[in-house]
Design a protein around this motif. Structure first.
Motif, PDB file in Angstrom:
ATOM      1  N   UNK A   9       0.907  -1.175  -0.099  1.00 37.59           N
ATOM      2  CA  UNK A   9       0.104   0.010   0.053  1.00 37.59           C
ATOM      3  C   UNK A   9       0.931   1.362  -0.117  1.00 37.59           C
ATOM      4  N   UNK A  10       0.956   2.227  -1.034  1.00 35.14           N
ATOM      5  CA  UNK A  10       1.710   3.149  -1.215  1.00 35.14           C
ATOM      6  C   UNK A  10       0.949   4.276  -0.631  1.00 35.14           C
ATOM      7  N   UNK A  11       1.475   4.988   0.579  1.00 32.45           N
ATOM      8  CA  UNK A  11       0.945   6.011   1.312  1.00 32.45           C
ATOM      9  C   UNK A  11       1.972   7.302   1.118  1.00 32.45           C
ATOM     10  N   UNK A  12       1.375   8.437   0.663  1.00 30.14           N
ATOM     11  CA  UNK A  12       1.828   9.593   0.667  1.00 30.14           C
ATOM     12  C   UNK A  12       1.492  10.499   1.632  1.00 30.14           C
ATOM     13  N   UNK A  13       2.229  10.779   2.840  1.00 29.13           N
ATOM     14  CA  UNK A  13       2.087  11.504   3.951  1.00 29.13           C
ATOM     15  C   UNK A  13       2.615  12.902   3.970  1.00 29.13           C
ATOM     16  N   UNK A  14       1.642  13.949   3.828  1.00 32.69           N
ATOM     17  CA  UNK A  14       2.472  15.221   3.838  1.00 32.69           C
ATOM     18  C   UNK A  14       1.701  16.023   5.019  1.00 32.69           C
ATOM     19  N   UNK A  15       2.450  16.066   5.843  1.00 27.97           N
ATOM     20  CA  UNK A  15       2.335  16.745   7.418  1.00 27.97           C
ATOM     21  C   UNK A  15       3.291  16.485   8.285  1.00 27.97           C
ATOM     22  N   UNK A  16       3.248  17.061   9.504  1.00 28.97           N
ATOM     23  CA  UNK A  16       4.228  16.825  10.530  1.00 28.97           C
ATOM     24  C   UNK A  16       4.366  16.001  11.444  1.00 28.97           C
ATOM     25  N   UNK A  17       4.375  16.152  12.949  1.00 28.91           N
ATOM     26  CA  UNK A  17       4.596  15.400  13.710  1.00 28.91           C
ATOM     27  C   UNK A  17       3.193  14.396  13.884  1.00 28.91           C
ATOM     28  N   UNK A  18       2.167  14.657  13.605  1.00 28.10           N
ATOM     29  CA  UNK A  18       1.033  13.820  13.838  1.00 28.10           C
ATOM     30  C   UNK A  18       1.177  12.620  12.722  1.00 28.10           C
ATOM     31  N   UNK A  19       1.230  12.779  11.472  1.00 25.41           N
ATOM     32  CA  UNK A  19       1.399  11.890  10.453  1.00 25.41           C
ATOM     33  C   UNK A  19       2.557  11.006  10.587  1.00 25.41           C
ATOM     34  N   UNK A  20       3.709  11.791  10.853  1.00 28.32           N
ATOM     35  CA  UNK A  20       5.025  11.030  10.733  1.00 28.32           C
ATOM     36  C   UNK A  20       4.970  10.058  12.231  1.00 28.32           C
ATOM     37  N   UNK A  21       4.640  10.540  13.332  1.00 29.04           N
ATOM     38  CA  UNK A  21       4.696   9.771  14.457  1.00 29.04           C
ATOM     39  C   UNK A  21       3.691   8.568  14.627  1.00 29.04           C
ATOM     40  N   UNK A  22       2.431   8.920  13.854  1.00 31.99           N
ATOM     41  CA  UNK A  22       1.448   7.799  13.855  1.00 31.99           C
ATOM     42  C   UNK A  22       1.792   6.764  12.576  1.00 31.99           C
ATOM     43  N   UNK A  23       2.056   7.184  11.561  1.00 30.79           N
ATOM     44  CA  UNK A  23       2.375   6.247  10.188  1.00 30.79           C
ATOM     45  C   UNK A  23       3.812   5.626  10.155  1.00 30.79           C
ATOM     46  N   UNK A  24       4.659   6.494  10.329  1.00 37.28           N
ATOM     47  CA  UNK A  24       6.034   6.069  10.357  1.00 37.28           C
ATOM     48  C   UNK A  24       6.848   5.603  11.782  1.00 37.28           C
ATOM     49  N   UNK A  25       6.908   6.191  12.559  1.00 37.14           N
ATOM     50  CA  UNK A  25       7.622   5.968  13.649  1.00 37.14           C
ATOM     51  C   UNK A  25       7.405   7.176  14.765  1.00 37.14           C
ATOM     52  N   UNK A  26       7.345   6.888  15.932  1.00 37.06           N
ATOM     53  CA  UNK A  26       7.468   7.826  17.005  1.00 37.06           C
ATOM     54  C   UNK A  26       8.821   7.552  18.015  1.00 37.06           C
TER      55      UNK A  26
END
Lengths: 274, 470
Positions: A9-26
């Motif tokens: 599933x290809x997800x493009x996440x354009x955002x800051x701490x919320x999208x990064x920490x939930x989708x990539x890593x915290x």
């Protein structure tokens, strides 16, 4: 015997701490406390993985559509400015439309919280100037001399940006669009009377969230309702401050993203030959 | 008086000073709330009595507490915590502990308290105005059907009395009346002198529009409404369609004496009672104090629920009379005849957020001008654990009715209104979100931790606003 093909599933996440920490890593200090959406997929959809491409966002209206060029600072100047996580030469560009995606994730967070946006007095371009206290003296002088603050992003600007971006993503990429809202609860803040005061940040977030729901009804994108997630779990428990959640909070948000993608059919079995 | 008993100090608990001169103050036997050896906290009631006033000979004028006399009680609480030793013979049991047949013998020893400091018993006056005088229910503290309940305490202090009136929906019952339904959580936290009043929403819901109309109603308008209600009741009395069938069934011993039309008639009469009575925003009260019966002015603070504004409203076509009735009451709590009356003689009034903003603003202005009172409004909880609507376009026309949206819009309006008017907001929404909305899954009926947080927040505002006694 061949292993079954994995669904990517290809997800493009354009955002800051919320999208990064939930989708990539915290990360807290050196330690990864939450390892992103793939932790959820491993349990709920063992044959699937998400490839998340992340870009920070200075403000939604600074995301250009394909073929569009936004007014921006000269490249030589932009490379010199210490804009940290928001490189000045990248703030007016995006790779969003460069490659196919199954889902695109935006967030209200940049427009709500990035309060240090400035405008160049003569040329009119916008620039997010974060953490200027840490800038070197010449950069600070240049900023003071050449730019003026534009203040918080007006709600109408944010809505206009989404009205422009969402159909473009749907048409150009055929991708599902998800937009994060923000929990307005600031642990400990309790204002009961605003007599003579400016909007609190919490109230501003409430106004934006409401408008986002209305826009979702018009445009059909999905709202990742961080406000509801925090309220259900208890903001005292899963919120650190206005934008930051605990690892448990980010996990709940990632689970909600997966639930939305499930509802949108992203994990349905592929149709076989008739 | 303190005396030492094996290292512990022992205070005698005595019936405190209360006067109603020239009327005699009578009391019932004691009903103990705590037992021998119980460790009790400061300001935790340990016993209560029913009280009544007896007129002097040849007295013919009005009696104080005329509306509250059937359910007037005094709870007794020590000023400090300790171990309770009640005196056994002061509780007579049975009706002797309900009817007031003993003199208020100030100084009578009721027991002792082993405590660190000397203590006195604080009296808490509890008064319930019955919705129907024959509707008796005297089982516990302030039990029975009341259209107004209140508690007053001096807490051993003198000075101006602050009065807070709760006019909200059921979400306020727990916050104000508390788990004992007798306001005792407020007595525990507010030093006094203070009075809490609660008027329930069983008849009409107290929206700003309903309250504003009541405040502004002229005697001629009230008479017109009374005539309209009487005319409808007359129609019902003469329409005996269901009556013979009922009698036939009653002879067989079924239906247990319940007359369906009676529910509708009583409801209409109670709606009328509010119209012809004083507005709760202006209503004065009487307090039983150490110095005698004292008249108290209208409330200093009126607490409303934003949710009241969105309950179904109806306007009487001929007179313009506005009422609001909860939808659940329309379904099951009123008779079919009243529903038919609402349909025939009233028109539904759909109120927008802008209407509510206008009416709340006007009410706040009017209240400031008439009594100087402060309006305090609890906002709406927007989130419920059951809401999972990620894509609002799927709701279609239902979007406009979706609670996260409607409640959210109303809350934003209320926040804005507090900037411009003499009005404060209790941010229920933020409190619920902080603690977790599972404590209030239906957005209205909260569990203890959330209710305590709401109570704490209201108390904070009362103190900040300088309301005496809090």
């Amino acid at each position: 015997m061949t292993a079954p093909a994995r669904r990517v599933l290809r997800i493009f996440a354009k955002g800051n701490v919320d999208v990064r920490d939930s989708l990539l890593w915290s990360r807290v200090g050196d330690r990864i406390e939450w390892n992103g959406i793939n932790e959820v997929l491993r349990v709920r959809h063992p044959g699937s993985i998400a490839k998340v491409r992340h870009e920070t966002c200075s403000r939604l209206d600074l995301i250009p559509l394909p073929g569009e060029t936004l007014p921006a600072p000269p490249v030589e100047l932009a490379r010199k400015l210490p804009c940290h996580a928001y490189p000045a030469d990248m703030q007016h560009r995006t790779a969003l439309f460069d490659a196919p995606a199954d889902a695109v994730v935006f967030s209200l967070q940049a427009d709500l919280l990035n309060m240090t946006m400035v405008r160049h007095r003569r040329e009119g371009w916008l620039l997010l100037a974060p953490d200027t206290a840490s800038w070197d003296a010449p950069s600070k002088d240049w900023l003071r001399r050449e730019c003026e603050s534009v203040g918080p992003t007006p709600l109408e600007t944010t809505l206009g940006s989404l009205q422009r971006l969402v159909p473009a993503v749907q048409e150009r990429l055929g991708a599902h669009v998800l937009v994060y809202n923000l929990s307005p609860v600031i642990p400990g803040e309790r204002i009961h009377c605003w007599l003579g005061a400016d909007d609190s940040l919490g109230l501003r977030v409430r106004r934006f969230n409401l408008a986002l729901a209305e826009l979702s009804a018009q445009l059909g994108f999905s709202v990742v309702d961080v406000e509801r997630i925090a309220a259900c779990a208890g903001a005292d428990r899963i919120k650190v401050d206005l934008p930051h959640l605990t690892p448990e909070g980010w996990k709940l948000v990632a689970e909600e993203v997966v639930r939305i993608l499930e509802e949108r059919g992203c994990f349905d079995p592929p149709e076989g030959p008739r | 008086m303190l005396r030492s008993a094996g290292g512990a100090s022992v205070s005698t608990l005595r019936l405190p000073m209360l006067h109603a001169s020239p009327f005699a103050l009578l009391r019932s036997g004691l009903r103990w709330l705590r037992r021998e050896g119980d460790v009790v906290s400061a300001r935790e009631p340990v016993a209560y009595v029913s009280v009544a006033l007896s007129p002097p000979k040849a007295h013919t004028g009005p009696m104080p507490f005329a509306e509250d006399m059937s359910d007037l009680q005094v709870a007794l609480a020590p000023s400090v915590g300790g171990v309770l030793r009640p005196q056994a013979d002061l509780s007579r049991g049975g009706f002797q502990d309900v009817v007031s047949s003993f003199h208020w013998d100030e100084g009578l020893a009721l027991g002792t308290l082993e405590s660190a400091e000397e203590t006195e018993l604080f009296p808490v006056m509890l008064a319930g105005r019955r919705g129907f005088d024959a509707g008796e229910g005297r089982g516990e503290l302030l039990s029975g059907w009341h259209d107004r309940t209140r508690a007053f305490w001096e807490g051993g202090r003198e000075g101006p009395v602050g009065t807070v009136l709760s006019l909200g929906t059921c979400e306020q019952t727990g916050v104000f009346r508390g788990e004992d339904f007798a306001f005792l959580e407020w007595f525990a936290r507010a030093p006094g002198p203070a009075q809490m009043i609660s008027i329930p929403d069983e008849r009409t819901v107290h929206s700003s529009a309903v309250l504003l109309q009541h405040l502004r109603r002229t005697p001629e308008e009230a008479r017109g409404i009374a005539e309209a209600v009487h005319a409808w009741i007359g129609e019902r009395i003469h329409d005996s369609a269901g009556y013979p069938a009922f009698l036939a069934e009653a002879r067989k011993g079924i239906r247990r004496g319940r007359w369906p039309d009676g529910q509708s008639l009583l409801f209409a009469l109670h709606l009328l009672a509010e119209v012809v009575g004083a507005s709760p925003l202006l209503e004065q009260t009487e307090l039983l104090t150490r110095r005698g019966v004292v008249d108290q002015g209208p409330p200093d603070v009126v607490v409303l629920s934003l949710g009241s504004e969105f309950s179904p409203h109806f306007r009487h076509r001929a007179t313009g009379w506005l009422i609001a009735i909860h939808d659940f009451r329309l379904r099951t709590f009123i008779g079919p005849a009243l529903r038919a009356w609402l349909k025939r003689d009233f028109e539904p009034v759909r109120r927008t957020v802008a209407d509510v903003e206008r009416d709340l603003g006007a009410l706040s202005e009017e209240l400031t001008a008439r009594t100087g009172g402060l309006l305090l409004v609890q906002n709406l909880i927007t989130t419920s654990p059951g809401d999972q609507v990620p894509n609002y376009s799927w709701l279609g026309d239902g979007f406009a009715e979706c609670p996260p949206v409607t409640h959210g819009a109303a809350n934003v309006m209320l926040s804005g209104l507090t900037r411009r008017r003499n009005l404060s907001m209790i941010d229920n929404d933020a409190l619920a979100a902080e603690l977790g909305v599972r404590l209030c899954p239906d957005r209205n009926h909260a569990a203890r931790p959330l209710i305590e947080a709401q109570r704490g927040e209201i108390h904070h505002i009362l103190r900040q606003s300088g309301v005496p006694g809090f």
